[in-house]
Design a protein around this motif. Structure first.
Motif, short mmCIF file in Angstrom:
data_model
loop_
_atom_site.label_atom_id
_atom_site.label_comp_id
_atom_site.label_asym_id
_atom_site.label_seq_id
_atom_site.Cartn_x
_atom_site.Cartn_y
_atom_site.Cartn_z
N ARG A 153 0.90 -0.93 -0.25
CA ARG A 153 -0.06 -0.44 0.20
C ARG A 153 1.00 1.64 0.02
NH1 ARG A 153 -4.78 -1.30 4.58
NH2 ARG A 153 -5.52 -3.61 3.14
N PRO A 154 1.37 1.63 -1.18
CA PRO A 154 2.79 2.66 -1.35
C PRO A 154 2.20 4.11 -1.08
CG PRO A 154 2.49 1.88 -3.04
CD PRO A 154 1.46 0.78 -2.44
N HIS A 155 0.88 4.10 -1.05
CA HIS A 155 0.39 5.44 -1.62
C HIS A 155 -0.91 5.98 0.11
CE1 HIS A 155 2.48 5.18 -5.24
NE2 HIS A 155 1.15 4.81 -5.39
N PRO A 156 -0.18 6.91 0.90
CA PRO A 156 -1.60 6.71 2.23
C PRO A 156 -2.42 7.15 1.62
CG PRO A 156 0.97 7.37 2.46
CD PRO A 156 0.10 7.28 0.84
N LYS A 157 -3.42 6.51 2.33
CA LYS A 157 -5.38 7.30 1.56
C LYS A 157 -5.40 8.77 3.15
CE LYS A 157 -7.17 3.26 0.22
NZ LYS A 157 -7.68 1.46 0.33
N LEU A 158 -4.66 9.46 2.41
CA LEU A 158 -4.36 10.35 3.33
C LEU A 158 -5.99 11.34 4.15
CD1 LEU A 158 -1.62 12.40 2.82
CD2 LEU A 158 -1.79 11.29 4.28
N ALA A 159 -7.04 11.18 2.99
CA ALA A 159 -8.03 11.17 3.23
C ALA A 159 -9.32 10.11 5.05
CB ALA A 159 -9.48 11.23 2.54
N ALA A 160 -8.97 9.10 4.87
CA ALA A 160 -9.15 8.12 5.72
C ALA A 160 -8.72 8.46 7.25
CB ALA A 160 -8.59 6.77 5.48
N TRP A 161 -9.71 7.63 8.28
CA TRP A 161 -8.58 8.01 9.72
C TRP A 161 -8.11 7.21 10.36
CZ3 TRP A 161 -8.76 4.74 12.93
CH2 TRP A 161 -9.71 3.06 13.09
N ARG A 162 -7.51 6.08 9.59
CA ARG A 162 -6.50 6.06 10.17
C ARG A 162 -5.35 5.69 9.40
NH1 ARG A 162 -7.82 0.81 11.97
NH2 ARG A 162 -10.13 -0.16 11.32
N GLU A 163 -5.03 6.78 8.51
CA GLU A 163 -4.09 7.19 7.84
C GLU A 163 -3.97 8.88 7.90
OE1 GLU A 163 -1.73 5.12 5.01
OE2 GLU A 163 -3.58 4.20 4.40
N ASP A 164 -4.94 9.66 8.96
CA ASP A 164 -4.56 11.10 8.36
C ASP A 164 -4.07 11.73 9.71
OD1 ASP A 164 -6.29 11.16 10.59
OD2 ASP A 164 -8.34 11.39 9.90
N GLY A 165 -4.02 10.95 10.20
CA GLY A 165 -2.65 11.57 11.90
C GLY A 165 -3.80 11.49 12.64
N SER A 166 -5.31 11.52 12.97
CA SER A 166 -5.97 12.10 13.96
C SER A 166 -5.74 10.57 14.70
CB SER A 166 -6.79 12.10 13.40
OG SER A 166 -7.87 10.95 12.47
N THR A 167 -5.52 9.43 15.07
CA THR A 167 -5.35 8.47 16.06
C THR A 167 -3.67 8.07 15.96
OG1 THR A 167 -5.40 6.86 14.36
CG2 THR A 167 -7.69 7.24 15.00
N GLU A 200 7.78 4.79 6.59
CA GLU A 200 8.37 4.96 5.55
C GLU A 200 8.11 5.58 4.25
OE1 GLU A 200 10.50 1.02 6.63
OE2 GLU A 200 8.76 0.18 5.21
N ARG A 201 6.76 5.74 4.08
CA ARG A 201 5.82 5.87 2.91
C ARG A 201 5.65 7.54 2.60
NH1 ARG A 201 0.03 3.37 2.91
NH2 ARG A 201 0.50 3.89 5.43
N GLU A 202 6.43 7.69 1.30
CA GLU A 202 5.87 9.50 0.40
C GLU A 202 4.61 10.13 1.18
OE1 GLU A 202 8.99 11.09 0.34
OE2 GLU A 202 10.11 8.87 -0.43
N SER A 203 4.91 10.52 2.41
CA SER A 203 3.84 11.50 2.62
C SER A 203 2.96 11.15 3.39
CB SER A 203 2.36 12.28 1.59
OG SER A 203 2.12 10.71 0.49
N SER A 204 3.17 10.01 3.88
CA SER A 204 2.24 9.25 5.36
C SER A 204 2.62 10.39 6.33
CB SER A 204 3.67 7.44 5.59
OG SER A 204 2.94 7.25 6.01
#
Length: 358
Positions: A153-167, A200-204
């Motif tokens: 999953r090389p591209h973070p889903k920054l709109a999803a709560w698991r990956e937007d930094g809110s948790t 590790e991922r870009e923009s994560s």
């Protein structure tokens, strides 16, 4: 019949919880909290839908509340349900810290209601098969176990709560909770913990990779997950004094439930023979160094067994299928892993007094 209220009908509620509750005799999926949509009503005709947990708790017939909301809501909603005198199943991770889990355990003791963590991957086919092999001592004494959960999953889903930094925690709390829980079930509490935790991922913006090593007196358990595994590692690689066990691929239940959130028989939880694990062992009674290699027919995976255990615990027949203290122990290991990664050194475990005796 135990009437169940489900809080949240996103991925966790729709895929993992609702189908299992509906498939277990003695449980009735009676109500769901959905703030705006009405997907639960469409999937389960006749179900009651509430806009909030507070509104749902007004139904005194609901004995069990299942918290399947984003991680940041687990603690306050579990507290609210316990204080309303209901049993609670809470999705993993129960909380971001062991201290918060200790507070929930105290509330559970005060109300006399169960707090049951949803550590469902104890009922994965591959893990149940590994448990059986170890119980039968097919591999002799275990010296090393590598347990990995790799994804591409090389591209973070920054709109999803698991990956937007809110948790808090990212992949460490998401998958690390499962891997550490499985290790503690097999081997108990470690003597020391070492870890490398990274983004590790870009923009994560959250943790997406970890390696955790649990040190015991005569074995080392290595746990790992990342999102940049175009060629995943084996799910399990186990070395023992009599032989090795290697298992590729993941339990099929999640993939099947994502396609169709219903438990469909026959053959639920069975893996095709093409992905069975392989056992290579020294023949009994021989010390020649020769090996016999053969596929291992897996024990079927079945997440329904978790909810059957919840039912039986509420009815007073058995202990809960997962103890609240189990979640506390997992959280402590993950906290030590974070400390180890920051210090770049293994941390000796000094286990504090647990919030509740088992």
């Amino acid at each position: 019949m135990i009437r169940v209220g489900l809080v949240g009908f996103g991925l966790a509620g729709r895929v993992f919880h609702a189908p299992m509750i509906a498939a277990v005799d003695g449980l009735e999926l009676a109500a769901v909290v959905e703030r705006s949509a009405h997907h639960a009503e469409a999937a389960y005709p006749g179900i009651a839908t509430y806009p909030s947990l507070e509104a749902m708790l007004g139904d005194a017939t609901l004995e069990l509340i299942v918290v399947a909301t984003p991680d940041n809501w687990h603690v306050p909603q579990s507290f609210e349900a316990l204080k309303a005198d209901r049993h609670v199943v809470v999705d993993k991770p129960v909380a971001a810290t062991s201290r918060e889990i200790g507070g929930l355990i105290a509330a559970s003791l005060q109300t006399g209601k169960f707090l049951i963590p949803f550590h469902n991957r104890r009922w994965d086919s591959d893990f149940r098969t590994l448990q059986k092999l170890l119980h039968e001592q097919k591999l002799g004494r275990i010296v090393s176990l590598e347990s990995t959960f790799d994804r591409w999953r090389p591209h973070p889903k920054l709109a999803a709560w698991r990956e937007d930094g809110s948790t808090t925690g990212g992949t460490l709390l998401d998958l690390g909770t499962h891997l550490v829980d499985q290790a503690l079930v097999l081997f108990g509490l470690p003597e020391a913990v070492g870890a490398e935790i990274a983004t590790e991922r870009e923009s994560s913006v959250t943790v997406d990779s970890f390696t955790i090593r649990l040190y015991y007196s005569r074995q080392v358990i290595t746990l790992g997950a990342n999102c940049l595994a175009a060629q995943p590692r084996p799910r399990y690689r186990v070395r023992g004094t009599r032989g090795n066990f290697v298992k590729w691929g993941l339990d099929p239940q999640e993939a099947r439930l994502r396609e169709n959130p219903r438990v469909i028989e026959p053959g639920w939880g069975m893996e095709p023979a093409s992905v069975w694990g392989t056992l290579a062992v020294e023949p009994e009674g021989e010390q020649s160094g020769s090996m016999v290699t053969y596929p291992v027919k897996p024990v079927p995976g079945d997440y329904r067994l978790f909810y059957a255990g919840v039912r039986d615990a509420i009815l007073g027949k058995t202990p809960p299928p997962v103890l609240a203290n189990d979640a506390w122990r997992v959280a402590r290991v993950l906290e030590l892993a974070v400390e180890s990664s920051a210090k770049r050194a293994a941390i000796t475990c000094d286990w504090p007094q647990e919030p509740q005796a088992d």
